[in-house]
Write an enzyme that holds these catalytic residues in place. Structure first.
Site, PDB file in Angstrom:
ATOM      1  N   GLU A   1      24.122  56.480  -2.793  1.00  0.00           N
ATOM      2  CA  GLU A   1      24.392  55.205  -2.698  1.00  0.00           C
ATOM      3  C   GLU A   1      23.887  54.372  -1.376  1.00  0.00           C
ATOM      4  OE1 GLU A   1      24.807  52.899  -5.207  1.00  0.00           O
ATOM      5  OE2 GLU A   1      25.338  54.149  -6.866  1.00  0.00           O
TER       6      GLU A   1
HETATM    7  C1  LIG Z   1      24.604  64.715  -5.884  1.00  0.00           C
HETATM    8  C2  LIG Z   1      23.643  63.615  -5.945  1.00  0.00           C
HETATM    9  C3  LIG Z   1      23.353  62.757  -6.618  1.00  0.00           C
HETATM   10  C4  LIG Z   1      22.684  61.786  -6.520  1.00  0.00           C
HETATM   11  N1  LIG Z   1      22.451  60.605  -7.722  1.00  0.00           N
HETATM   12  C5  LIG Z   1      21.429  59.860  -7.740  1.00  0.00           C
HETATM   13  C6  LIG Z   1      21.137  58.962  -8.823  1.00  0.00           C
HETATM   14  O1  LIG Z   1      21.944  58.880  -9.643  1.00  0.00           O
HETATM   15  N2  LIG Z   1      20.058  58.238  -8.643  1.00  0.00           N
HETATM   16  C7  LIG Z   1      19.105  58.191  -7.656  1.00  0.00           C
HETATM   17  O2  LIG Z   1      18.280  57.442  -7.827  1.00  0.00           O
HETATM   18  N3  LIG Z   1      19.291  59.184  -6.488  1.00  0.00           N
HETATM   19  C8  LIG Z   1      20.560  59.852  -6.415  1.00  0.00           C
HETATM   20  N4  LIG Z   1      20.934  60.518  -5.485  1.00  0.00           N
HETATM   21  C9  LIG Z   1      20.090  60.346  -4.194  1.00  0.00           C
HETATM   22  C10 LIG Z   1      20.672  59.804  -3.192  1.00  0.00           C
HETATM   23  O3  LIG Z   1      20.998  58.459  -3.319  1.00  0.00           O
HETATM   24  C11 LIG Z   1      19.760  60.083  -1.868  1.00  0.00           C
HETATM   25  O4  LIG Z   1      19.706  61.415  -1.456  1.00  0.00           O
HETATM   26  C12 LIG Z   1      20.193  59.298  -0.464  1.00  0.00           C
HETATM   27  O5  LIG Z   1      19.842  57.881  -0.739  1.00  0.00           O
HETATM   28  C13 LIG Z   1      19.755  59.388   0.516  1.00  0.00           C
HETATM   29  O6  LIG Z   1      18.051  59.711   0.525  1.00  0.00           O
HETATM   30  P1  LIG Z   1      17.350  60.998   0.954  1.00  0.00           P
HETATM   31  O7  LIG Z   1      17.918  62.043   0.684  1.00  0.00           O
HETATM   32  O8  LIG Z   1      16.053  60.778   0.543  1.00  0.00           O
HETATM   33  O9  LIG Z   1      17.442  60.896   2.517  1.00  0.00           O
HETATM   34  P2  LIG Z   1      16.564  60.121   3.730  1.00  0.00           P
HETATM   35  O10 LIG Z   1      16.263  58.817   3.251  1.00  0.00           O
HETATM   36  O11 LIG Z   1      15.529  61.075   3.974  1.00  0.00           O
HETATM   37  O12 LIG Z   1      17.578  60.152   4.862  1.00  0.00           O
HETATM   38  C14 LIG Z   1      17.720  61.194   6.049  1.00  0.00           C
HETATM   39  C15 LIG Z   1      18.463  60.884   7.155  1.00  0.00           C
HETATM   40  O13 LIG Z   1      17.884  59.754   7.678  1.00  0.00           O
HETATM   41  C16 LIG Z   1      18.592  58.620   7.813  1.00  0.00           C
HETATM   42  N5  LIG Z   1      17.697  57.665   7.737  1.00  0.00           N
HETATM   43  C17 LIG Z   1      16.785  57.370   6.861  1.00  0.00           C
HETATM   44  N6  LIG Z   1      15.987  56.245   7.254  1.00  0.00           N
HETATM   45  C18 LIG Z   1      16.593  55.626   8.246  1.00  0.00           C
HETATM   46  C19 LIG Z   1      16.170  54.694   8.904  1.00  0.00           C
HETATM   47  N7  LIG Z   1      15.427  53.755   8.712  1.00  0.00           N
HETATM   48  N8  LIG Z   1      17.115  54.467  10.224  1.00  0.00           N
HETATM   49  C20 LIG Z   1      17.927  55.136  10.376  1.00  0.00           C
HETATM   50  N9  LIG Z   1      18.513  56.115   9.727  1.00  0.00           N
HETATM   51  C21 LIG Z   1      17.543  56.504   8.621  1.00  0.00           C
HETATM   52  C22 LIG Z   1      19.531  58.595   6.805  1.00  0.00           C
HETATM   53  O14 LIG Z   1      20.716  57.853   7.117  1.00  0.00           O
HETATM   54  C23 LIG Z   1      19.961  60.153   6.611  1.00  0.00           C
HETATM   55  O15 LIG Z   1      20.871  60.499   7.394  1.00  0.00           O
HETATM   56  C24 LIG Z   1      21.752  61.604  -5.408  1.00  0.00           C
HETATM   57  C25 LIG Z   1      21.933  62.422  -4.288  1.00  0.00           C
HETATM   58  C26 LIG Z   1      22.745  63.531  -4.708  1.00  0.00           C
HETATM   59  C27 LIG Z   1      22.775  64.835  -3.671  1.00  0.00           C
END
Ligand SMILES: Cc1cc2nc3c(=O)[nH]c(=O)nc-3n(C[C@H](O)[C@H](O)[C@H](O)COP(=O)(O)OP(=O)(O)OC[C@H]3O[C@@H](n4cnc5c(N)ncnc54)[C@H](O)[C@@H]3O)c2cc1C
Length: 606
Positions: free
Chosen positions: A444
């Site tokens: 989220e």
């Molecule tokens: C158990 C679990 C349940 C989930 N359930 C759902 C679900 O039901 N539906 C769904 O759609 N998704 C779901 N997710 C996905 C989750 O919402 C994402 O993993 C999360 O939003 C982060 O995205 P990412 O993993 O791609 O990380 P990334 O976007 O790759 O981020 C990696 C790091 O970089 C930082 N970062 C990224 N962009 C920037 C920026 N512009 N400036 C500064 N810092 C930045 C972030 O804060 C983070 O620390 C789930 C994930 C898990 C692990």
């Protein structure tokens, strides 16, 4: 392993004495049925369900986890029976509109329910939680036919829902979404692509699952402006509203993960699945985020829940486990040693958990009142009212979500620490709370993204500091009212200083950001945490004001309760709030300390 006990005394203190929910409900159009008796009965019954049905499944669900066999996902033993009880009890429709089979109670009632369920068993609570996201989206953006088809079975809990945003290449940056949606002659779409990390993507709790999916039309613009939203049901609904043909959406695998193991986190494959556009073309992200503020308050509960649960269990342990003598002299001379609870350092840990749990709960209930007004505005078609409250809530939600989930992790870790080595051993349940809680700062929107949303969007871009000015005005007005009260004066003075400092920090960051664009990203986390500590200070002072009044009047049966409130407020102000000043200093430090190293010079390995 101990079980969860619903903290009804504290919940009722906040609802009835601090935030005047009875008066609030009386003034709400949807609050007619939320009379004090009904609210009381709902809290008691929900507490019982959580204590007796959900809590006992907490550890067994973690041990067993979910399984995928022959394309079918099953939840751990006991989950289906518990879900049937949940659905039969009408819990899913508590705050849903009556025309779709709900009970039409205010949104805040749903949050109270979610808090208890989420604390007793977060994994379980995710199944109905995701369904609520789908319900809200359809309610707000669906056509009349879509509402008619989907909302009643979702409200009754017969069908479940998901939110399918994330893909392998993107979670935060949804502009990179690749899933394709091809228009068909009959007005439907064929969706092709892979979504990962989808909570409740497949399971055996409901007869159908309604996926809300972000995808791209063939000639859509690049980036976030070219994303549309679709309903993709696991089974296509029949004319009569039953479950029809199987759709081409399947669970490819279950993610193996650190915690919340009883929640099925799925890789979902869409292989030409039939979908139906919801809302206007290319405005999918806007539609998806409409109820994001309420969803994020929901996730903020995952900060409060673990703090509460690990506090309950750590407190019980600290009262029983004995180790050495208290430095100020024997407290239990007849025993071989004094209980852990007599050691000041153990107190520090316990009171930190308590201050976070009770302060966090109060922050949620404060915000939930705003959510009620926002939802009422939407439901009544009063856009002005909806926007006004959405803005107020929009400022608070990143604080609630980001700050409370970070503190929830701290509290869970402290709970484990109180248990010493036993905290690391599975049977006591403390390590499970730590593992289950960790996800809350990631999904989220990560803490980093909440921080950017708060500082970059809500404070600087959208309001040029106005959001902070408005909120601190409220805090300062409250503080001024209590300046002459001996008991509350120290809090009032501190709040006045912090209100001024919060505005000053905002201006300084704003000016620095004009010269150096990295400033916003560099300062965001400290700004978020600072905002969280100050907001919690305001909320603790509000609790202290009520408690001081009750103690002053005397004659209360539960004077000890109010004295404990005052003691916890004092602990918060003297031992936790000083952290805000470290964040203030760090926030203003130059970006050079972050950016001066070239990316390739960050490590010299090999
Ligand atoms: C158990 C679990 C349940 C989930 N359930 C759902 C679900 O039901 N539906 C769904 O759609 N998704 C779901 N997710 C996905 C989750 O919402 C994402 O993993 C999360 O939003 C982060 O995205 P990412 O993993 O791609 O990380 P990334 O976007 O790759 O981020 C990696 C790091 O970089 C930082 N970062 C990224 N962009 C920037 C920026 N512009 N400036 C500064 N810092 C930045 C972030 O804060 C983070 O620390 C789930 C994930 C898990 C692990």
């Amino acid at each position: 392993m101990p079980v969860y006990k619903a903290p009804l005394r504290d919940m009722k203190f906040l609802l009835n004495e601090v935030f005047d929910y009875p008066g609030h409900y009386e003034a709400l159009a949807s609050g007619g049925n939320a009379t004090p008796d009904i609210v009381d009965a709902i809290l008691t019954e929900c507490g019982r369900f959580c204590e007796e049905v959900l809590s006992p499944l907490y550890q067994s669900g973690d041990d067993e986890g979910c399984k995928l066999e022959d394309g079918i996902v099953t939840t751990p033993r006991g989950y289906k029976e518990a879900y049937v009880q949940y659905a039969m009890g009408g819990w899913q429709g508590l705050s849903a509109p009556e025309e779709f089979g709900g009970q039409g109670l205010p949104a805040s009632m749903g949050l109270l329910k979610q808090e208890m369920m989420g604390t007793a068993n977060w994994s379980f609570s995710m199944y109905p939680g995701l369904s609520l996201g789908a319900m809200n989206t359809i309610f707000l953006h669906g056509s009349a036919t879509q509402k008619h088809t989907y909302l009643t079975p979702l409200t009754e809990g017969r069908w479940g829902g998901t939110m399918c945003l994330t893909e392998p290449q993107c979670g935060t940056d949804l502009g990179q979404v690749k899933t394709r949606a091809e228009p068909q002659a009959d007005g439907s779409y064929r969706l092709t692509g892979t979504k990962i990390f989808i909570s409740s993507g497949d399971h055996d709790l409901t007869e159908n699952i309604v996926h809300i999916v972000l995808a791209r039309l063939p000639d859509a613009p690049k980036g976030t402006r070219g994303i549309s939203l679709f309903i993709v049901p696991k089974f296509l609904p029949t004319e009569e509203g039953g479950v029809g043909e199987r759709n081409a959406v399947t669970c490819g695998s279950l993610e193996k993960k650190m915690g919340i193991k009883a929640s099925a986190t799925c890789v979902m494959n869409f292989d030409g699945a039939t979908g139906f556009l919801i809302g206007p073309e290319n405005e999918g992200l806007n539609c998806m985020f409409t109820f994001m503020n309420t969803a994020r308050i929901g996730t903020a509960i995952q900060g409060v829940g673990p703090a509460e649960l690990s506090y309950q269990w750590a407190l019980a342990y600290a009262r029983e486990r004995r180790s050495m003598r208290a430095l100020s002299g024997k407290k239990e001379p007849d025993q071989i040693a004094d209980a852990l609870i007599y050691h000041a350092d153990v107190r520090r840990m316990l009171l930190t958990q308590k201050a976070i749990a009770e302060g966090g709960r109060a922050m949620l209930y404060y915000a939930a009142r705003l959510a009620d007004h926002m939802v009422e505005g939407h439901t009544a078609g009063d856009q002005k009212k909806a926007e006004k409250y959405d803005d107020k809530l929009g400022f608070l939600t990143p604080i609630l979500k980001g700050f409370l989930t970070e503190l929830g992790c701290e509290a869970a870790n402290l709970g484990m620490q109180v248990f010493g080595g036993h905290g690391y051993i599975r049977e006591h349940g403390m390590e499970q709370i730590v593992r289950d809680t960790r996800i809350a700062t990631l999904y989220e929107g990560t803490t980093g993204i909440q921080a950017l949303d708060l500082l970059g969007r809500k404070v600087l871009l959208m309001t040029q500091g106005g959001a902070v000015r408005d909120f601190t005005l409220k805090i300062a007005n409250f503080a001024r009212k209590h300046l002459t009260d001996k008991r509350l004066r120290p809090y009032a003075v501190e709040l006045l200083k912090l209100s001024a400092q919060w505005n000053l920090l905002t201006v300084r960051v704003m000016l620095a950001a004009r010269k150096d664009r990295d400033v916003v990203s560099a300062a965001a986390n400290d700004f978020l945490m600072y905002s969280g500590y100050v907001t919690m200070a305001y909320i603790w002072a509000r609790q202290a004001a009520v408690a001081a009044d009750r103690v002053r009047k005397g004659g209360e049966e539960s004077e000890a309760f109010y004295r404990a409130k005052l003691a916890t407020a004092e602990f918060y102000y003297e031992r936790l709030l000083p952290r805000a000043q470290a964040h203030a200093t760090s926030m203003l430090s130059p970006t050079e300390n972050l950016m001066q190293l070239d990316a390739e010079d960050m490590a010299f390995i090999g």
